[in-house]
Enzyme design. Structure first.
Site, short mmCIF file in Angstrom:
data_model
loop_
_atom_site.label_atom_id
_atom_site.label_comp_id
_atom_site.label_asym_id
_atom_site.label_seq_id
_atom_site.Cartn_x
_atom_site.Cartn_y
_atom_site.Cartn_z
CD GLU A 1 49.15 39.12 28.03
OE1 GLU A 1 49.31 39.64 29.16
OE2 GLU A 1 49.65 39.58 26.99
CD GLU B 1 31.82 54.87 26.68
OE1 GLU B 1 31.76 55.89 27.39
OE2 GLU B 1 32.88 54.43 26.20
#
EC number: 4.2.1.126
Length: 267
Positions: free
Chosen positions: A78, A109
């Protein structure tokens, strides 16, 4: 046990009505801004250090897994349309790669070496800032990435939701927003995720303002990528210069950005 994994203060959730469920979720959500407020003394130096590095040509990197990784990618994605900065100034990386944005990648992960490999693909260097995002504060992907980055002289920060974590110990600029038990036990996409999003909002927004990417209170460098944003840009120019819409529209068309149009209108 970490506080984010502690049992919920609510029991027998399946017996509650929809209204009771919504009220319960809302009641615990209201505690999040208070926790973030307590972390402001930690967020401030992280912003200052990020600004300093960007002023000398550095970038901001996020690494995370699951919800935390997705939030970093969201925040990074953004920045160009909001502040008109180049793609790649803020970079979000997630354990498991881009496919993990939409769908969980099993065990991604748990690889403590992969984050550094991902960062090397972007030529991370000591001019940059690396922020690890992990509600638990112990995600191996993030732990490994921060540890190796520090050995290479790269400044590190973090956003975690448990106190005294291994990730915070590896961060030069740790931010600990201790959100406590979730409404659904261990579901850190709830309060913890909300807290992380609020901190990320603060980090990039304050940084971009400090870098001159906002004028007054307006996004004068935003990308004019749709009709809504063109309309917003015209209104900014009208407000700033005291002119009518047709003239503002012509200035924006001619100069291509709100900032340039305002500067031209004043000359």
């Amino acid at each position: 046990m970490s506080t984010t994994e502690s049992p919920s203060h609510f029991n027998d959730l399946e017996t509650l009505s929809t209204r009771e469920l919504l009220a319960g979720i809302n009641s615990v959500d209201q505690t999040v801004p208070q926790v973030v407020a307590q972390a402001l003394p930690q967020i401030e130096p992280l912003v200052e250090a990020t600004v300093e590095r960007m002023q000398r040509g550095g970038r901001l990197f996020y690494i995370g897994a699951g919800t935390s990784g997705r939030l970093g990618i969201l925040d990074a994605s953004e920045c160009p349309p909001t502040f008109g900065v180049p793609q790649g100034l803020v970079i979000g990386l997630i354990a498991g790669g881009d496919s993990a944005i939409r769908q969980a990648v099993e065990n991604a992960e748990d690889d403590a070496q992969q984050a550094w490999r991902d960062l090397q693909a972007h030529d991370i260097n000591p001019n940059d800032m690396l922020v690890g995002i992990a509600a638990s504060g112990r995600t191996p992907y993030v732990v490994g990435g921060l540890a190796i980055a520090r050995r290479h002289g790269i400044a590190t920060g973090c956003i975690v939701c448990n106190p005294g974590s291994s990730i915070a110990a590896l961060a030069d600029y740790p931010v600990e927003v201790v959100t406590g038990p979730e409404f659904v036990t261990g579901s850190t996409r709830l309060k913890a995720g909300t807290a992380q999003k609020l901190v990320l909002n603060m980090l990039t927004t304050a940084t971009m303002i400090r870098l001159g990417r906002v004028k007054g209170n307006k996004m004068v460098d935003m990308q004019l990528s749709n009709l809504k944003l063109v309309d917003r840009g015209e209104k900014m120019i009208m407000d700033e210069l005291g002119i009518e819409q047709p003239e503002a529209a012509e200035l924006l068309r001619k100069h291509g950005s709100v900032r340039a149009a305002i500067e031209a209108g004043r000359n």
